[in-house]
Design an enzyme around this catalytic site. Structure first.
Site, PDB file in Angstrom:
ATOM      1  N   ASN A  16       0.830  -1.216   0.000  1.00  0.00           N
ATOM      2  CA  ASN A  16       0.000   0.000   0.000  1.00  0.00           C
ATOM      3  C   ASN A  16       0.865   1.268   0.000  1.00  0.00           C
ATOM      4  O   ASN A  16       0.527   2.278   0.624  1.00  0.00           O
ATOM      5  CB  ASN A  16      -0.982   0.018   1.194  1.00  0.00           C
ATOM      6  CG  ASN A  16      -2.034   1.115   1.131  1.00  0.00           C
ATOM      7  OD1 ASN A  16      -2.457   1.647   2.154  1.00  0.00           O
ATOM      8  ND2 ASN A  16      -2.466   1.486  -0.049  1.00  0.00           N
TER       9      ASN A  16
ATOM     10  N   ARG B 123       1.462   0.630  -5.828  1.00  0.00           N
ATOM     11  CA  ARG B 123       0.410   0.428  -6.828  1.00  0.00           C
ATOM     12  C   ARG B 123      -0.975   0.866  -6.365  1.00  0.00           C
ATOM     13  O   ARG B 123      -1.678   1.582  -7.097  1.00  0.00           O
ATOM     14  CB  ARG B 123       0.388  -1.049  -7.259  1.00  0.00           C
ATOM     15  CG  ARG B 123       1.603  -1.453  -8.054  1.00  0.00           C
ATOM     16  CD  ARG B 123       1.729  -2.950  -8.162  1.00  0.00           C
ATOM     17  NE  ARG B 123       2.020  -3.548  -6.861  1.00  0.00           N
ATOM     18  CZ  ARG B 123       2.100  -4.842  -6.616  1.00  0.00           C
ATOM     19  NH1 ARG B 123       1.877  -5.697  -7.608  1.00  0.00           N
ATOM     20  NH2 ARG B 123       2.386  -5.288  -5.422  1.00  0.00           N
TER      21      ARG B 123
HETATM   22  P1  4NP Z   1       3.208  -2.103  -3.567  1.00  0.00           P
HETATM   23  O1  4NP Z   1       4.796  -2.252  -3.718  1.00  0.00           O
HETATM   24  O2  4NP Z   1       2.673  -3.458  -3.172  1.00  0.00           O
HETATM   25  O3  4NP Z   1       2.771  -1.704  -4.932  1.00  0.00           O
HETATM   26  O4  4NP Z   1       2.974  -1.036  -2.529  1.00  0.00           O
HETATM   27  C1  4NP Z   1       5.623  -2.798  -2.736  1.00  0.00           C
HETATM   28  C2  4NP Z   1       5.968  -2.060  -1.637  1.00  0.00           C
HETATM   29  C3  4NP Z   1       6.830  -2.584  -0.684  1.00  0.00           C
HETATM   30  C4  4NP Z   1       7.320  -3.863  -0.848  1.00  0.00           C
HETATM   31  C5  4NP Z   1       6.968  -4.615  -1.953  1.00  0.00           C
HETATM   32  C6  4NP Z   1       6.109  -4.080  -2.898  1.00  0.00           C
HETATM   33  N1  4NP Z   1       8.233  -4.399   0.108  1.00  0.00           N
HETATM   34  O5  4NP Z   1       8.699  -5.523  -0.089  1.00  0.00           O
HETATM   35  O6  4NP Z   1       8.535  -3.725   1.119  1.00  0.00           O
END
Ligand code: 4NP
Length: 154
Positions: free
Chosen positions: A11, A14
């Site tokens: 969060n 994307r």
């Molecule tokens: P999101 O992206 O799911 O699009 O917010 C990510 C944010 C952090 C992490 C992986 C994906 N992480 O591994 O910390």
């Protein structure tokens, strides 16, 4: 009022982008929609969206003001009309945690993106800056489909 919850892993990339883009698309379409986003992981709870997402989104005129990461919770499955996952990994997570008698089954956001074959918004977190524009392209297309869906169901 129709309500939409966008879901990704952290969060911070994307689903905050989906929230920002869809909020703008709904305003342009004259639709009143309650819009939030959340993560299947709570690892970034309380954080603002990733600066790379904000930079890419702002370049296209979207606002991320007031957004803060939170983890999805059971009550969300009753609060929202649409629970839209950014990829199949997060969709299967949502299916596992959905309370048995909760109202709204989660779906893939890109089911609303016309002509897009791979229904996953790729995770841009560990990639280069181009990834953030690819995310925006996909989210803009799906947002147009979601506007049409909500309008058809008013
Ligand atoms: P999101 O992206 O799911 O699009 O917010 C990510 C944010 C952090 C992490 C992986 C994906 N992480 O591994 O910390």
């Amino acid at each position: 009022m129709p309500s939409v919850l966008f879901i990704c892993l952290g969060n911070i990339c994307r689903s905050p982008t989906a929230e920002a883009v869809f909020r703008q698309k709904a305003v342009e379409a004259g639709l009143d929609v309650e819009i939030e986003s959340a993560g299947t992981s709570g690892a970034h709870n309380g954080e603002e969206p990733d600066p790379r997402s904000v930079k890419a989104g702002k370049r296209r005129g979207y606002s991320f003001d007031g957004q803060m990461s939170r983890q999805v919770e059971g009550e969300d499955f009753n609060r929202f009309d649409y629970i839209l996952a950014m990829d199949s990994y997060n969709l299967s997570h949502l299916r596992r945690i959905k309370p048995a008698f909760a109202r709204t089954p989660p779906r893939l956001f890109l089911d609303f993106a016309d002509g897009v074959i791979d229904r996953n918004v790729p995770d841009p977190y560990y990639g280069g800056n181009r990834g953030f524009d690819d995310v925006l392209d996909l989210i803009e297309r799906a947002s147009e489909g979601l506007v049409a869906e909500i309008r058809a169901n008013l």
